[in-house]
Design an enzyme around this catalytic site. Structure first.
Site, PDB file in Angstrom:
ATOM      1  N   ALA A  19       0.825  -1.222   0.000  1.00 18.99           N
ATOM      2  CA  ALA A  19       0.000   0.000   0.000  1.00 18.99           C
ATOM      3  C   ALA A  19       0.857   1.269   0.000  1.00 18.99           C
ATOM      4  O   ALA A  19       2.009   1.254   0.443  1.00 18.99           O
ATOM      5  CB  ALA A  19      -0.916  -0.020   1.219  1.00 18.99           C
ATOM      6  N   LYS A  63       1.546  -5.500   3.519  1.00 17.13           N
ATOM      7  CA  LYS A  63       2.693  -4.634   3.800  1.00 17.13           C
ATOM      8  C   LYS A  63       2.240  -3.196   3.616  1.00 17.13           C
ATOM      9  O   LYS A  63       2.121  -2.700   2.504  1.00 17.13           O
ATOM     10  CB  LYS A  63       3.878  -4.911   2.866  1.00 17.13           C
ATOM     11  N   ARG A 105       5.728   4.532   5.814  1.00 21.10           N
ATOM     12  CA  ARG A 105       5.575   5.882   6.379  1.00 21.10           C
ATOM     13  C   ARG A 105       4.337   5.989   7.253  1.00 21.10           C
ATOM     14  O   ARG A 105       4.226   6.884   8.084  1.00 21.10           O
ATOM     15  CB  ARG A 105       5.475   6.911   5.254  1.00 21.10           C
ATOM     16  N   CYS A 144      -4.525  10.337  -5.461  1.00 25.37           N
ATOM     17  CA  CYS A 144      -4.315   9.899  -6.847  1.00 25.37           C
ATOM     18  C   CYS A 144      -5.409  10.457  -7.738  1.00 25.37           C
ATOM     19  O   CYS A 144      -5.263  10.496  -8.943  1.00 25.37           O
ATOM     20  CB  CYS A 144      -4.296   8.392  -6.934  1.00 25.37           C
ATOM     21  N   GLU A 168       3.669  13.819 -12.482  1.00 24.91           N
ATOM     22  CA  GLU A 168       2.667  13.878 -11.415  1.00 24.91           C
ATOM     23  C   GLU A 168       3.301  14.662 -10.259  1.00 24.91           C
ATOM     24  O   GLU A 168       4.323  14.236  -9.717  1.00 24.91           O
ATOM     25  CB  GLU A 168       2.320  12.454 -10.947  1.00 24.91           C
TER      26      GLU A 168
END
Ligand code: NAD
Length: 506
Positions: A157, A183, A187, A291, A391
């Site tokens: 993720a 997983k 962060r 996103c 991006e």
């Protein structure tokens, strides 16, 4: 069961049992139903993005620990797959705290609730898991199919939705009868740990969900491990393309949701007030770290004149630590992310664009060390500029202008990404033409962030997605299941074959 979000900045409300008692809390692993301290000698600091203080440490799990997690999933699989689907779906999963991520509390609640909608959808899995039947395909013979779990599945993720994205993954996989190795982003591991505790409290058997932490080694371990059958990935293109290729090479199903450059096309006949507010909210909310952020505006024809008002609205947004009342946007995730965003803004100036609103120098009182960037608007942008091609993933709106809808459509379709887009118009024929011609997976008509509800699927396309079945909804169930077809003949005794049947059955 919904818990209250904590508003304290300097404490992390993980499940108490997931921490050791040292002064800098360490995130534990979740292996075989136990929150265990890693024996790793490699640890990663977790920072509060509003202050950059170290608030915890997450281990890079050792090979032995990761092996133990997969072995636990594998052991738990046969019994879990055999548990009735009716009881698998009743596991309660609730929510989290996201101090590690920096977004505002209201936005963090949205993160949790959008994830919970997937959990709710997972509760309707019984009808979606139905197989098919065809009776009497020939005399005394019936054909039917079952939709069955794959085995051990894994999820990797990103940092930007610490609750929602893990909730796109393990609830869907688990209701289908798989066991799951998660997983989370190194962060923001806390939300996943809390979800694991809630899942455990709700009665999920040990081993049905295991959690490992780490970075590249953990990712490679997942891609290569022979017992892992499928990988769900959400994150950047750099990681996603690598994981898609490495996982596929090892014979796994991989679905990879990746980066984006989402365009909002503003027609001159749009409802101005609504459109400008929607655009500003979707460009700068969550500091642009979504996103589906609307990071690019294309103003068509007379709508070009709305630019000064767009800037005024963006100027009024309040930048502050995510838990401060009235904050509209919080900090970026790391100092490196801030530096990258500022460099991309710089590139706009160097390549001939105009900075109409500049958030690079912003100072937030009381949070002088935070990774804050204020709302930034770059105009006169052309498709060949770096700030358009990359991006940015920060609170930066790049603005292009065209004279016609056709030119706008060409720009959107020439961009490699196909995650989301929106058109703002009051003309149905214009909306229809745009939705029809634009080659983007998720289209909003007067809806700035068109993320589908979980009875549909998240359908990013082109460079925003690798794989062939999308996340959640019916597609998610297809991803986490395989079909078995059974051809069955029950003859009455007097119909028994009298000699071998050697020709092709028809
Ligand atoms: P990221 O790719 O840096 O990290 C995602 C995961 O991959 C993490 O668990 C990380 O440990 C791992 N990882 C990072 N770099 C890796 C590498 N080089 N090789 C192998 N594994 C690696 O992404 P992020 O910064 O956490 O998230 C932001 C990105 O995610 C943006 O590009 C955003 O558009 C994208 N995103 C996409 C969607 C979607 O549904 N399309 C949703 C959310 C975020």
């Amino acid at each position: 069961r919904i818990l209250q979000v904590s508003s304290k900045v300097n404490s992390i409300w993980y499940p108490a049992s997931s921490f050791s008692s040292s002064s800098v809390p360490t995130v534990k692993l979740f292996i075989d139903g136990k929150f265990v301290e890693s024996k790793s000698d490699k640890w990663i600091d977790i920072h509060n993005p509003a202050t950059n203080e170290v608030i915890g440490r997450v281990p890079q799990a050792t090979k032995a620990e990761m092996d133990a997690a997969v072995a636990s999933c594998k052991r738990a699989f046969p019994a879990w797959a055999d548990t009735s689907v009716l009881s698998r779906q009743q596991k309660e999963i609730a929510r989290l705290i996201t101090l590690e991520q920096g977004k505002t509390l209201a936005d963090a609640e949205g993160d949790v609730f959008r994830g919970l909608q997937v959990v709710e959808h997972a509760c309707s899995v019984t009808s979606l898991m139905l197989g098919e039947t065809m009776p009497s395909i020939t005399k005394d013979m019936d054909l039917y199919s079952y939709r069955l779990p794959l085995g051990v599945c894994a999820g990797i993720a990103p940092f930007n939705f610490p609750a929602m994205i893990p909730l796109w993954m393990f609830p869907m996989a688990m209701v289908c009868g798989n066991t799951f190795l998660m997983k989370p982003s190194e962060r923001v591991p806390g939300a996943t740990m809390l979800l694991a505790k809630l899942l455990q409290d709700s009665g999920a058997p040990d081993g049905t969900l295991n959690i490992i932490h780490g970075q590249h080694e953990a990712v490679n371990f997942i891609c290569d491990h022979p017992d892992i059958r499928a990988i769900s990935f959400v994150g950047s293109n750099q990681a996603g393309e690598y994981i898609f290729e490495r996982g596929s090479r090892h014979g796994k199903r991989v679905q990879a949701n990746m980066g984006a450059k989402n365009h909002g096309v503003v027609m001159p006949d749009a409802n101005k007030e609504n459109t400008l507010n929607q655009l500003v909210g979707a460009a700068f909310g969550a500091a642009g770290q979504r996103c589906m952020a609307l990071s690019t505006a294309i103003l068509v024809g007379e709508a070009k004149k709305w630019l000064p008002e767009l800037v005024e609205r963006a100027k009024n947004l309040r930048v502050n630590a995510g838990d401060q009342p009235g904050a509209d946007l919080g900090p970026l995730i790391t100092p490196q992310a801030k530096e990258r965003v500022c460099n991309l803004i710089d590139s706009g100036t160097k390549e001939g664009a105009s900075i109409l609103l500049d958030g690079r120098k912003i100072k937030v009182k009381g949070y002088e060390n935070g990774n804050f960037v204020g709302p930034t608007i770059i105009s006169n942008v052309k498709p060949n500029m770096t700030c358009y091609k990359e991006e940015i993933f920060g609170p930066v709106l790049v603005v292009l202008e065209t004279d016609t809808l056709d030119e706008a459509i060409k720009i959107v379709n020439d961009n490699p990404y196909g995650n989301g887009t929106a058109i703002f118009t009051t003309n149905g024929a214009t909306a229809r033409k745009y939705s029809h011609l634009v080659d983007v997976g998720q289209v909003g008509v007067n809806v700035p962030i068109p993320v589908p509800l979980p009875m549909f699927s998240f359908t990013g396309s082109r460079s925003s997605f690798r794989g062939d079945t999308n996340f959640y909804g019916k597609q998610g169930i297809q991803f986490y299941t395989q079909l078995k077809t059974i051809t069955s003949q029950w003859k009455e005794e007097d119909a028994t074959l009298s000699s071998p049947a050697v020709v092709m059955p028809t």
